[in-house]
Design an enzyme around this catalytic site. Structure first.
Site, PDB file in Angstrom:
ATOM      1  N   TYR A 166      -7.515   3.227 -15.573  1.00  0.00           N
ATOM      2  CA  TYR A 166      -7.305   3.894 -16.694  1.00  0.00           C
ATOM      3  C   TYR A 166      -6.806   2.840 -17.993  1.00  0.00           C
ATOM      4  CZ  TYR A 166      -7.896   8.624 -14.762  1.00  0.00           C
ATOM      5  OH  TYR A 166      -8.247   9.690 -14.163  1.00  0.00           O
TER       6      TYR A 166
ATOM      7  N   ASN B  92      -6.978  12.162 -10.392  1.00  0.00           N
ATOM      8  CA  ASN B  92      -7.876  12.496 -11.624  1.00  0.00           C
ATOM      9  C   ASN B  92      -7.663  13.970 -11.878  1.00  0.00           C
ATOM     10  OD1 ASN B  92      -9.955  13.979 -10.157  1.00  0.00           O
ATOM     11  ND2 ASN B  92     -10.635  11.878  -9.361  1.00  0.00           N
TER      12      ASN B  92
ATOM     13  N   ASP C  98       0.828  -1.305  -0.096  1.00  0.00           N
ATOM     14  CA  ASP C  98       0.003   0.178  -0.164  1.00  0.00           C
ATOM     15  C   ASP C  98       0.767   1.378  -0.152  1.00  0.00           C
ATOM     16  OD1 ASP C  98      -1.734   2.209   0.751  1.00  0.00           O
ATOM     17  OD2 ASP C  98      -2.939   0.902   2.149  1.00  0.00           O
ATOM     18  N   ILE C  99       0.676   1.912  -1.000  1.00  0.00           N
ATOM     19  CA  ILE C  99       1.489   3.316  -1.209  1.00  0.00           C
ATOM     20  C   ILE C  99       1.422   4.307   0.092  1.00  0.00           C
ATOM     21  CG2 ILE C  99      -0.114   4.632  -2.604  1.00  0.00           C
ATOM     22  CD1 ILE C  99       2.371   5.262  -4.288  1.00  0.00           C
TER      23      ILE C  99
ATOM     24  N   SER D 209      -1.754   4.953 -14.272  1.00  0.00           N
ATOM     25  CA  SER D 209      -2.497   4.549 -15.607  1.00  0.00           C
ATOM     26  C   SER D 209      -3.036   2.918 -15.576  1.00  0.00           C
ATOM     27  CB  SER D 209      -1.970   5.212 -16.771  1.00  0.00           C
ATOM     28  OG  SER D 209      -2.228   6.605 -16.880  1.00  0.00           O
TER      29      SER D 209
ATOM     30  N   GLY E 120      -9.153   4.066  -5.948  1.00  0.00           N
ATOM     31  CA  GLY E 120      -7.901   3.583  -6.035  1.00  0.00           C
ATOM     32  C   GLY E 120      -6.934   4.104  -5.505  1.00  0.00           C
ATOM     33  N   VAL E 121      -5.801   4.539  -6.008  1.00  0.00           N
ATOM     34  CA  VAL E 121      -4.757   5.191  -5.235  1.00  0.00           C
ATOM     35  C   VAL E 121      -5.065   6.455  -4.713  1.00  0.00           C
ATOM     36  CG1 VAL E 121      -2.410   6.308  -5.595  1.00  0.00           C
ATOM     37  CG2 VAL E 121      -2.664   3.548  -6.495  1.00  0.00           C
ATOM     38  N   ASP E 122      -5.843   7.204  -5.459  1.00  0.00           N
ATOM     39  CA  ASP E 122      -6.321   8.579  -5.154  1.00  0.00           C
ATOM     40  C   ASP E 122      -7.034   8.750  -4.003  1.00  0.00           C
ATOM     41  OD1 ASP E 122      -6.511  11.332  -5.595  1.00  0.00           O
ATOM     42  OD2 ASP E 122      -8.154  11.046  -7.197  1.00  0.00           O
TER      43      ASP E 122
END
Length: 171
Positions: free
Chosen positions: A128, A26, A12-13, A124, A34-36
């Site tokens: 994406y 985005n 996990d970042i 991406s 997601g990550v965002d």
């Protein structure tokens, strides 16, 4: 400029302890999935507050694809979040230069901030739709060849398949 060390981590970042965490954002900069979404949830409201300030000043129409901008990292174990907007994959249009730009621009912003360590997601390669092997090739090549003062770039990959694919491309 230094020679950058590239490391791969599965996980996990938002758990990373680095100077800057890159967000696959985005264009609205106002959070998403997601990550965002994970970065906004874990980092807390300070990140969203900074993003709203950016939208109210320089990025009224949103952050363009391939560009990067920094905010506070809020409650994350980092100093900054560098938001970059990756391109949506298209089988009929070559958008690889935009994907490479995400990594170059993130490193440029990291240099401006004085960051020495940075954690990247696979920009991406999630919702994406960018094919993971190609996303890994572009990401690793761009980070290896971009002049930077960043000393360590960590690619934090959420699942085993993405990790294995990046590991293959790294060799």
């Amino acid at each position: 400029m230094t020679t950058i060390t590239i490391k791969l981590v599965q996980g996990d970042i938002t758990d990373q302890s680095v100077d800057a965490i890159v967000n696959a954002a985005n264009s609205s900069l106002l959070g998403g999935g997601g990550v965002d979404g994970a970065i906004h949830r874990r980092g807390g409201p300070a990140i969203l507050d900074d993003c709203r300030r950016l939208r109210a000043s320089h990025y009224g129409k949103g952050l363009p694809t391939g560009r990067a901008v920094a905010t506070t990292a809020g409650a994350l174990d980092a100093h900054w979040v560098i938001h970059t907007v990756g391109p949506v994959y298209s089988p009929t249009e070559d958008r690889s230069a935009l994907l490479a730009s995400c990594y170059r621009e993130s490193l440029r912003v990291a240099d401006e901030l004085g960051a020495r360590t940075i954690a990247f997601p696979a920009v991406s390669a999630g919702i994406y739709g960018w094919p993971v092997a190609d996303a890994a090739r572009i990401a690793l090549h761009t980070v290896r060849t971009t002049p930077t003062n960043v000393e360590e770039a960590r690619f934090v990959l959420f699942d085993q398949h993405t990790y294995d694919t990046f590991e293959t491309q790294l060799r």
